[in-house]
Design a protein around this motif. Structure first.
Motif, short mmCIF file in Angstrom:
data_model
loop_
_atom_site.label_atom_id
_atom_site.label_comp_id
_atom_site.label_asym_id
_atom_site.label_seq_id
_atom_site.Cartn_x
_atom_site.Cartn_y
_atom_site.Cartn_z
N LEU A 122 2.51 -7.85 18.23
CA LEU A 122 2.98 -7.60 16.87
C LEU A 122 1.83 -7.72 15.88
CD1 LEU A 122 5.25 -7.22 14.75
CD2 LEU A 122 5.51 -9.71 14.76
N TYR A 123 1.03 -8.77 16.02
CA TYR A 123 -0.10 -8.91 15.10
C TYR A 123 -1.08 -7.76 15.25
CZ TYR A 123 -4.34 -10.01 12.83
OH TYR A 123 -5.45 -9.87 12.03
N LEU A 124 -1.46 -7.45 16.47
CA LEU A 124 -2.50 -6.44 16.70
C LEU A 124 -2.09 -5.08 16.16
CD1 LEU A 124 -3.67 -7.45 20.29
CD2 LEU A 124 -4.88 -7.85 18.14
N GLU A 125 -0.85 -4.67 16.40
CA GLU A 125 -0.43 -3.35 15.93
C GLU A 125 -0.24 -3.32 14.42
OE1 GLU A 125 4.42 -3.67 16.83
OE2 GLU A 125 3.12 -2.46 18.11
N THR A 126 0.23 -4.42 13.84
CA THR A 126 0.42 -4.46 12.38
C THR A 126 -0.92 -4.49 11.67
OG1 THR A 126 2.47 -5.70 12.74
CG2 THR A 126 1.62 -5.63 10.50
N ALA A 127 -1.85 -5.29 12.17
CA ALA A 127 -3.18 -5.36 11.55
C ALA A 127 -3.90 -4.02 11.64
CB ALA A 127 -4.01 -6.44 12.24
N LEU A 178 0.82 -1.22 0.00
CA LEU A 178 0.00 0.00 0.00
C LEU A 178 0.85 1.27 0.00
CD1 LEU A 178 -2.76 -1.15 2.50
CD2 LEU A 178 -3.10 -0.61 0.06
N HIS A 179 2.09 1.16 0.45
CA HIS A 179 2.96 2.34 0.50
C HIS A 179 4.00 2.37 -0.63
CE1 HIS A 179 1.29 2.61 4.59
NE2 HIS A 179 1.48 3.89 4.42
N VAL A 221 -5.23 -1.65 8.41
CA VAL A 221 -6.59 -1.14 8.22
C VAL A 221 -6.58 0.36 7.96
CG1 VAL A 221 -8.82 -0.76 9.34
CG2 VAL A 221 -7.68 -2.98 9.55
N VAL A 222 -5.77 1.10 8.71
CA VAL A 222 -5.67 2.55 8.51
C VAL A 222 -5.13 2.85 7.11
CG1 VAL A 222 -4.51 4.65 9.27
CG2 VAL A 222 -5.43 3.06 10.96
N ALA A 223 -4.07 2.14 6.72
CA ALA A 223 -3.48 2.37 5.40
C ALA A 223 -4.45 1.99 4.29
CB ALA A 223 -2.19 1.56 5.27
N GLY A 224 -5.19 0.91 4.49
CA GLY A 224 -6.15 0.50 3.48
C GLY A 224 -7.28 1.50 3.30
N ALA A 225 -7.75 2.05 4.41
CA ALA A 225 -8.84 3.03 4.34
C ALA A 225 -8.39 4.32 3.67
CB ALA A 225 -9.35 3.32 5.75
N ALA A 226 -7.10 4.65 3.80
CA ALA A 226 -6.58 5.89 3.23
C ALA A 226 -6.17 5.75 1.77
CB ALA A 226 -5.38 6.37 4.04
N ALA A 227 -6.07 4.53 1.28
CA ALA A 227 -5.55 4.30 -0.07
C ALA A 227 -6.58 4.63 -1.14
CB ALA A 227 -5.10 2.85 -0.21
N ASP A 228 -6.10 5.10 -2.26
CA ASP A 228 -6.94 5.26 -3.45
C ASP A 228 -7.21 3.87 -4.01
OD1 ASP A 228 -8.01 5.61 -5.98
OD2 ASP A 228 -6.45 6.99 -6.67
N LEU A 280 -7.23 -5.06 -1.00
CA LEU A 280 -7.96 -5.09 0.27
C LEU A 280 -8.93 -6.26 0.32
CD1 LEU A 280 -8.79 -1.32 0.94
CD2 LEU A 280 -6.68 -2.60 1.38
N THR A 281 -9.57 -6.55 -0.79
CA THR A 281 -10.50 -7.68 -0.83
C THR A 281 -9.77 -9.00 -0.59
OG1 THR A 281 -12.00 -6.53 -2.32
CG2 THR A 281 -12.18 -8.92 -2.25
N THR A 282 -8.60 -9.18 -1.22
CA THR A 282 -7.84 -10.42 -1.00
C THR A 282 -7.42 -10.55 0.46
OG1 THR A 282 -5.63 -9.50 -1.53
CG2 THR A 282 -6.97 -10.33 -3.37
#
Length: 228
Positions: free
Chosen positions: A112-117, A63-64, A121-128, A146-148
């Protein structure tokens, strides 16, 4: 030929809900629970959590790092390569198991999982959603990525809770993404009155088909599992 899943569900909502549901289960796990068997061959719960943390990390990288190339996969065709490299898949299973075992305290892996996940989600919501990104050797639009991710998290939620009978089920939004993806891979809506959860299990090889189900599916029965 690409599949059009537009209007079936919103990819951001599916990602947020599926990751949130998975995280809610992970958050309750202690070290003893982390050693319970999961629904993935050879993996304990902690191995699966490590794998899913890596999936979220992969998504953050994708995403980045947008690319200018056109997409060569969508949210359905992305899965058509899933069984191509059996040796690589076996090595990946071993690597996840060995790596997860290095966390002497499951609380560290859980964090690690909780903070990465959450970051994914934040990055996915902000992405075009129309922007193209690269992952797993392919180029997808961000919305399809995001769907995958929602599909993988939802299917693995079923794996995660095999030995956790009191755990909450996957999110309905994630299950809707799984159904749409499986129908896309099948080429038609599944001709059986399956619940979303059973469809996810049966079409990914996690639940064996009965003779009646095979008759209803016809020649498509031999195409299952559609993904794993």
């Amino acid at each position: 030929m690409t599949a059009d899943l537009s209007g079936t569900f919103d990819p951001v909502d599916a990602l947020r809900a599926s990751y949130g549901a998975f995280a809610a289960v992970v958050e309750t796990l202690d070290d003893d629970a982390s050693w319970l068997p999961s629904g993935c061959t050879g993996w304990a719960v902690r191995d699966l959590v490590f794998h899913c943390a890596g999936d979220a990390q992969r998504a953050l990288v994708a995403l980045h790092t947008p690319v200018s190339a056109p997409p060569d996969r969508d949210s359905v065709t992305y899965w058509r390569d899933w069984g191509a490299d059996q040796t690589g898949a076996a090595n990946g299973r071993r690597w996840a198991r060995v790596s997860a075992s290095m966390f002497l305290d499951f609380g560290q892996l859980r964090a690690l999982y909780l903070e990465t996940a959450a970051a994914t989600v934040v990055a996915g919501a902000a992405a075009d959603p129309t922007r193209t990104v690269r992952t797993q050797g392919h180029v997808l639009r961000a919305g399809d990525l995001l769907t995958t991710l929602a599909v993988e998290a939802t299917v693995h939620h079923l794996d995660l809770t095999v030995s956790l009978p009191g755990a909450a089920p996957p999110a309905p939004e994630g299950l809707a993404a799984v159904r749409a993806t499986l129908d896309g891979l099948l080429g038609r809506p599944v001709p059986l009155d399956w619940s979303d959860e059973h469809y996810a299990r049966a079409a990914t090889g996690r639940a064996p088909l009965t003779q009646e189900e095979r008759r209803a599916l016809g020649s498509d029965a031999d195409r299952l599992p559609l993904l794993s």
